[in-house]
Design a protein around this motif. Structure first.
Motif, PDB file in Angstrom:
ATOM      1  N   VAL A 162       0.841  -1.192   0.000  1.00 13.11           N
ATOM      2  CA  VAL A 162       0.000   0.000   0.000  1.00 13.11           C
ATOM      3  C   VAL A 162       0.882   1.250   0.000  1.00 13.11           C
ATOM      4  CG1 VAL A 162      -1.813   1.234   1.239  1.00 13.11           C
ATOM      5  CG2 VAL A 162      -1.778  -1.263   1.235  1.00 13.11           C
ATOM      6  N   PRO A 163       0.593   2.233  -0.862  1.00  8.64           N
ATOM      7  CA  PRO A 163       1.379   3.477  -0.875  1.00  8.64           C
ATOM      8  C   PRO A 163       1.208   4.252   0.430  1.00  8.64           C
ATOM      9  CG  PRO A 163       0.084   3.252  -2.893  1.00  8.64           C
ATOM     10  CD  PRO A 163      -0.393   2.186  -1.947  1.00  8.64           C
ATOM     11  N   GLU A 164       2.207   5.077   0.692  1.00 12.43           N
ATOM     12  CA  GLU A 164       2.218   5.841   1.938  1.00 12.43           C
ATOM     13  C   GLU A 164       1.027   6.790   2.041  1.00 12.43           C
ATOM     14  OE1 GLU A 164       5.152   9.007   4.272  1.00 12.43           O
ATOM     15  OE2 GLU A 164       5.723   8.135   2.348  1.00 12.43           O
ATOM     16  N   GLN A 165       0.651   7.429   0.924  1.00  7.81           N
ATOM     17  CA  GLN A 165      -0.454   8.375   0.955  1.00  7.81           C
ATOM     18  C   GLN A 165      -1.759   7.712   1.366  1.00  7.81           C
ATOM     19  OE1 GLN A 165      -1.119  10.384  -2.747  1.00  7.81           O
ATOM     20  NE2 GLN A 165      -2.677  11.749  -1.921  1.00  7.81           N
ATOM     21  N   LEU A 166      -1.990   6.494   0.883  1.00  7.23           N
ATOM     22  CA  LEU A 166      -3.207   5.790   1.252  1.00  7.23           C
ATOM     23  C   LEU A 166      -3.172   5.365   2.710  1.00  7.23           C
ATOM     24  CD1 LEU A 166      -5.889   4.727   0.243  1.00  7.23           C
ATOM     25  CD2 LEU A 166      -4.744   2.632  -0.479  1.00  7.23           C
ATOM     26  N   ILE A 167      -1.986   5.017   3.205  1.00 12.71           N
ATOM     27  CA  ILE A 167      -1.856   4.680   4.625  1.00 12.71           C
ATOM     28  C   ILE A 167      -2.200   5.892   5.476  1.00 12.71           C
ATOM     29  CG2 ILE A 167      -0.189   4.100   6.438  1.00 12.71           C
ATOM     30  CD1 ILE A 167      -0.914   1.675   4.890  1.00 12.71           C
ATOM     31  N   ARG A 168      -1.766   7.060   5.017  1.00 20.93           N
ATOM     32  CA  ARG A 168      -1.969   8.279   5.802  1.00 20.93           C
ATOM     33  C   ARG A 168      -3.403   8.800   5.719  1.00 20.93           C
ATOM     34  NH1 ARG A 168       1.813  10.755   3.727  1.00 20.93           N
ATOM     35  NH2 ARG A 168       0.683  11.939   2.141  1.00 20.93           N
ATOM     36  N   ASN A 169      -4.011   8.728   4.532  1.00 24.76           N
ATOM     37  CA  ASN A 169      -5.334   9.328   4.327  1.00 24.76           C
ATOM     38  C   ASN A 169      -6.468   8.320   4.305  1.00 24.76           C
ATOM     39  OD1 ASN A 169      -4.014  11.799   4.034  1.00 24.76           O
ATOM     40  ND2 ASN A 169      -3.806  11.544   1.826  1.00 24.76           N
ATOM     41  N   VAL A 176      -8.476  -5.114   7.824  1.00 22.26           N
ATOM     42  CA  VAL A 176      -7.028  -5.002   8.006  1.00 22.26           C
ATOM     43  C   VAL A 176      -6.638  -5.628   9.340  1.00 22.26           C
ATOM     44  CG1 VAL A 176      -5.107  -3.396   8.247  1.00 22.26           C
ATOM     45  CG2 VAL A 176      -6.909  -2.946   6.572  1.00 22.26           C
ATOM     46  N   ARG A 177      -5.695  -6.554   9.269  1.00 25.41           N
ATOM     47  CA  ARG A 177      -5.241  -7.255  10.471  1.00 25.41           C
ATOM     48  C   ARG A 177      -3.875  -6.786  10.933  1.00 25.41           C
ATOM     49  NH1 ARG A 177      -2.280 -11.705  11.716  1.00 25.41           N
ATOM     50  NH2 ARG A 177      -1.749 -12.121   9.538  1.00 25.41           N
ATOM     51  N   GLU A 178      -3.042  -6.397   9.975  1.00 28.08           N
ATOM     52  CA  GLU A 178      -1.669  -6.021  10.335  1.00 28.08           C
ATOM     53  C   GLU A 178      -1.130  -5.040   9.310  1.00 28.08           C
ATOM     54  OE1 GLU A 178       2.591  -8.288  10.164  1.00 28.08           O
ATOM     55  OE2 GLU A 178       0.985  -9.329  11.254  1.00 28.08           O
ATOM     56  N   VAL A 179      -0.455  -3.999   9.794  1.00 31.27           N
ATOM     57  CA  VAL A 179       0.189  -3.004   8.930  1.00 31.27           C
ATOM     58  C   VAL A 179       1.666  -2.952   9.311  1.00 31.27           C
ATOM     59  CG1 VAL A 179       0.259  -0.597   8.194  1.00 31.27           C
ATOM     60  CG2 VAL A 179      -1.930  -1.662   8.727  1.00 31.27           C
ATOM     61  N   ALA A 180       2.524  -3.099   8.321  1.00 32.15           N
ATOM     62  CA  ALA A 180       3.966  -3.068   8.591  1.00 32.15           C
ATOM     63  C   ALA A 180       4.356  -1.712   9.176  1.00 32.15           C
ATOM     64  CB  ALA A 180       4.750  -3.338   7.307  1.00 32.15           C
ATOM     65  N   PRO A 181       5.165  -1.690  10.222  1.00 34.63           N
ATOM     66  CA  PRO A 181       5.547  -0.406  10.828  1.00 34.63           C
ATOM     67  C   PRO A 181       6.556   0.381  10.016  1.00 34.63           C
ATOM     68  CG  PRO A 181       6.670  -2.215  11.921  1.00 34.63           C
ATOM     69  CD  PRO A 181       5.739  -2.841  10.927  1.00 34.63           C
ATOM     70  N   GLN A 182       7.192  -0.265   9.043  1.00 34.81           N
ATOM     71  CA  GLN A 182       8.234   0.397   8.263  1.00 34.81           C
ATOM     72  C   GLN A 182       8.022   0.107   6.790  1.00 34.81           C
ATOM     73  OE1 GLN A 182      12.166  -0.630   9.510  1.00 34.81           O
ATOM     74  NE2 GLN A 182      13.190   0.747   8.088  1.00 34.81           N
ATOM     75  N   ALA A 183       8.276   1.125   5.957  1.00 37.91           N
ATOM     76  CA  ALA A 183       8.103   0.980   4.512  1.00 37.91           C
ATOM     77  C   ALA A 183       9.229   0.141   3.923  1.00 37.91           C
ATOM     78  CB  ALA A 183       8.061   2.347   3.832  1.00 37.91           C
ATOM     79  N   ASP A 184       8.915  -0.537   2.831  1.00 37.72           N
ATOM     80  CA  ASP A 184       9.925  -1.308   2.116  1.00 37.72           C
ATOM     81  C   ASP A 184      10.985  -0.368   1.565  1.00 37.72           C
ATOM     82  OD1 ASP A 184      10.804  -2.540  -0.765  1.00 37.72           O
ATOM     83  OD2 ASP A 184      10.473  -4.116   0.716  1.00 37.72           O
ATOM     84  N   SER A 185      12.254  -0.746   1.715  1.00 37.22           N
ATOM     85  CA  SER A 185      13.352   0.142   1.315  1.00 37.22           C
ATOM     86  C   SER A 185      13.409   0.355  -0.189  1.00 37.22           C
ATOM     87  CB  SER A 185      14.688  -0.431   1.804  1.00 37.22           C
ATOM     88  OG  SER A 185      14.900  -1.734   1.265  1.00 37.22           O
ATOM     89  N   ALA A 186      12.904  -0.584  -0.970  1.00 38.86           N
ATOM     90  CA  ALA A 186      12.972  -0.456  -2.434  1.00 38.86           C
ATOM     91  C   ALA A 186      11.731   0.206  -3.010  1.00 38.86           C
ATOM     92  CB  ALA A 186      13.170  -1.834  -3.070  1.00 38.86           C
ATOM     93  N   ARG A 228       9.111   1.615  -1.151  1.00 42.93           N
ATOM     94  CA  ARG A 228       8.554   2.648  -0.274  1.00 42.93           C
ATOM     95  C   ARG A 228       7.060   2.445  -0.051  1.00 42.93           C
ATOM     96  NH1 ARG A 228      12.193   3.404   2.589  1.00 42.93           N
ATOM     97  NH2 ARG A 228      10.960   5.090   3.524  1.00 42.93           N
ATOM     98  N   THR A 229       6.630   1.211  -0.039  1.00 44.75           N
ATOM     99  CA  THR A 229       5.246   0.875   0.262  1.00 44.75           C
ATOM    100  C   THR A 229       5.198   0.076   1.559  1.00 44.75           C
ATOM    101  OG1 THR A 229       5.385  -1.121  -1.101  1.00 44.75           O
ATOM    102  CG2 THR A 229       4.526   0.886  -2.150  1.00 44.75           C
ATOM    103  N   PHE A 230       4.019   0.043   2.161  1.00 43.93           N
ATOM    104  CA  PHE A 230       3.827  -0.665   3.419  1.00 43.93           C
ATOM    105  C   PHE A 230       3.052  -1.956   3.148  1.00 43.93           C
ATOM    106  CE2 PHE A 230       4.567   3.660   4.568  1.00 43.93           C
ATOM    107  CZ  PHE A 230       5.212   3.624   5.795  1.00 43.93           C
ATOM    108  N   GLN A 231       3.515  -3.041   3.745  1.00 50.47           N
ATOM    109  CA  GLN A 231       2.814  -4.309   3.584  1.00 50.47           C
ATOM    110  C   GLN A 231       1.626  -4.357   4.545  1.00 50.47           C
ATOM    111  OE1 GLN A 231       4.158  -8.458   4.963  1.00 50.47           O
ATOM    112  NE2 GLN A 231       4.728  -8.487   2.809  1.00 50.47           N
ATOM    113  N   VAL A 232       0.457  -4.601   3.989  1.00 58.95           N
ATOM    114  CA  VAL A 232      -0.778  -4.645   4.770  1.00 58.95           C
ATOM    115  C   VAL A 232      -1.397  -6.033   4.600  1.00 58.95           C
ATOM    116  CG1 VAL A 232      -3.086  -3.692   5.050  1.00 58.95           C
ATOM    117  CG2 VAL A 232      -1.171  -2.174   4.548  1.00 58.95           C
TER     118      VAL A 232
END
Length: 388
Positions: free
Chosen positions: A240-247, A270-280, A282-286
Motif C-alpha cells: 500500500v502506498p504511503e499516501q493511502l496509509i496516511r489518508n 485489516v489485520r496487520e500493517v507493517a511499521p516500516q516501509a519497504d526500502s525499495a 517505499r510501500t507498506f505491507q498490509v
C-alpha cells in the motif's frame, strides 16, 4: 482576295470614324468580366441569406435529460492488487547441525500434524545417548555401593563399633553418588532429546509452500527446511502506498475478488500493517484477514482488493453533464418553475470514468442537464425527458 476583303471590312467595323474601338467591340470584351461579377454577387447574396437565417427561438422547448442532486458525492474507490497467504506460516527447521538423509515432502504436499518432514543422520546423537546411558549405569552402581556402605556404618555406629568419622564419610559418599546419578539421568534425558531432534515433524496440519534444503546436504540449526502454511485463516497481502496509509479510513471493509475470476469474492478487514516501509518500493505491507474465504481462493492466488475512501465535500454528477464556458467547467441547471436553463460555473474536485465530483457551484436539489447540453443557450426552454 475575297477573305482579305472580309477581314478588312470587319476591322473597319470595330473602329468608329475617329479610329476608336466601336461599342460592339467594347461589349464583347466586357462580357467575361460581367459574368464573373454576377457569379460573385450571387455567392455574396447566398452567404448573406445564410447569415440572416434566424436561430430557433428561445421559446422553442428542447428535449433534455436531467438528474436531480439528492446527496453528496461518494468516496473514491481505490483498487490494489495482492496475493493470498496463510494467516500462520512457519519455517520448520532442525535444532542441531547435521547431514540430512531424508526429506519425503515436497512443495504442494498437504501434511498432517506430526507427519515426518525430514531426518538427520542419527549416528552421533545415538552414540551420545549410549554414552550417557552407560555413565548412568556406572553412577547407579556407585550409588548402590555407597548405600550399602552407609547402611553398614549406620549399624556399626549404633552398636558402637565404628567411629563417627567413618559414618560421616559413608554418608558423604552416599550423597555424592546420589547427585552423580541425578546428573547422569539428566544427561540421558538430554541425549534422548537431542536424538529426537534428528526427526523433523509438522507441528500442525498445513501445506508445504517452500523447501530450503535437499537430501544429502549438511544443514545448520535454525536453517529453514520446509515452509508450512498452516490450515485455518488466510490473509490477502497488499503493498500500500504511503499516501493511502496516511489518508485512508480506519478499519475499512475490504472487498476482495480473484483477479482472473471476479465472481469469487470475499470480504475482510485489516489485520496487520507493517511499521516500516519497504526500502525499495517505499510501500507498506498490509495484511487483510479474509472472512470465510471460499475454497476457490487458494494460497498464492492473485486478488484485487477495493476500499472506498471517505466522501469528499461536494456532489456527484454524470460526466456527460459537464461542459465549458470561458475556459472554465460549467453545467446547465434547469429552473423547475419556468423550465429554462442557465449556465453555471462549477469547481471540479475529481474526475472519475463515469462521473465528476463538483466541490463548488451546485447544491442538493439542483436539476442538472445530463443529455443535450451541446444545443442549449441561456434562457432556452426545455422539455424534460426523464429526471432521476
Amino acid at each position: 482576295m475575297h477573305r482579305q476583303g472580309v477581314i478588312s471590312a470587319n476591322r473597319l467595323e470595330d473602329v468608329d470614324a475617329l479610329g476608336r474601338p466601336s461599342a460592339g467591340k467594347r461589349l464583347r470584351k466586357a462580357a467575361p468580366r460581367f459574368k464573373s461579377h454576377i457569379a460573385i454577387a450571387a455567392l455574396i447574396a447566398a452567404t448573406v441569406a445564410g447569415c440572416n437565417r434566424t436561430s430557433p427561438p428561445l421559446s422553442e422547448a428542447r428535449q433534455v435529460r436531467t438528474v436531480t442532486i439528492e446527496h453528496g458525492a461518494g468516496g473514491e474507490i481505490v483498487s490494489l492488487t495482492g496475493h493470498v497467504r496463510a494467516k500462520d506460516e512457519v519455517s520448520l527447521a532442525f535444532r542441531l547441525d547435521g547431514r540430512m538423509i531424508e526429506r519425503p515432502v515436497h512443495v504442494g504436499d498437504v501434511l498432517k500434524s506430526g507427519q515426518v518432514v525430514a531426518r538427520l543422520d542419527p549416528q552421533i546423537p545415538d552414540n551420545a545417548l549410549r554414552s550417557a546411558e552407560a555413565n548412568l549405569a556406572s553412577m547407579e552402581a556407585v550409588l548402590a555401593q555407597a548405600r550399602l556402605t552407609f547402611w553398614r556404618q549406620q549399624q556399626l555406629l549404633k552398636d558402637g563399633w565404628t567411629p563417627r568419622a567413618n559414618f560421616d564419610e559413608a554418608q558423604q559418599k552416599l550423597l555424592t553418588a546420589q547427585a552423580q546419578v541425578d546428573s547422569a539421568q539428566a544427561q540421558v534425558r538430554i541425549a534422548r532429546e537431542q536424538q529426537s531432534y534428528t526427526v523433523l515433524s509438522a507441528d500442525a496440519p498445513g501445506a508445504v509452500t517452500a523447501t530450503g534444503a535437499e537430501s544429502g546436504e549438511v544443514v545448520h540449526a535454525g536453517q529453514m527446511i520446509v515452509q508450512l502454511a498452516r490450515q485455518g485463516g488466510r490473509d490477502a497481502v497488499f503493498d500500500v502506498p504511503e499516501q493511502l496509509i496516511r489518508n485512508g479510513p480506519n478499519d475499512p471493509l475490504v472487498d476482495i475478488a480473484l483477479s482472473n475470476d471476479p465472481q469469487v469474492k470475499a470480504t475482510g478487514r485489516v489485520r496487520e500493517v507493517a511499521p516500516q516501509a519497504d526500502s525499495a518500493t517505499r510501500t507498506f505491507q498490509v495484511k487483510v484477514g479474509i472472512a470465510n474465504p471460499p475454497d476457490a481462493m487458494k494460497l498464492g492466488d492473485t486478488v484485487v482488493g477495493r476500499i472506498r475512501l471517505s466522501a469528499p465535500p461536494g456532489v456527484e454528477v454524470p460526466a456527460s453533464a459537464l461542459t465549458e464556458t470561458d475556459g472554465r467547467p460549467a453545467v446547465w441547471v434547469v429552473d423547475p418553475l419556468n423550465k429554462t436553463v442557465s449556465l453555471r460555473n462549477v469547481e471540479v474536485l475529481r474526475y472519475d470514468p463515469a462521473t465528476v465530483v463538483i466541490s463548488q457551484g451546485l447544491e442538493t436539489g439542483a436539476l442538472v442537464v445530463t443529455a443535450g447540453v451541446q444545443t442549449l443557450r441561456p434562457g432556452q426552454k426545455v422539455r424534460l425527458l426523464g429526471a432521476v
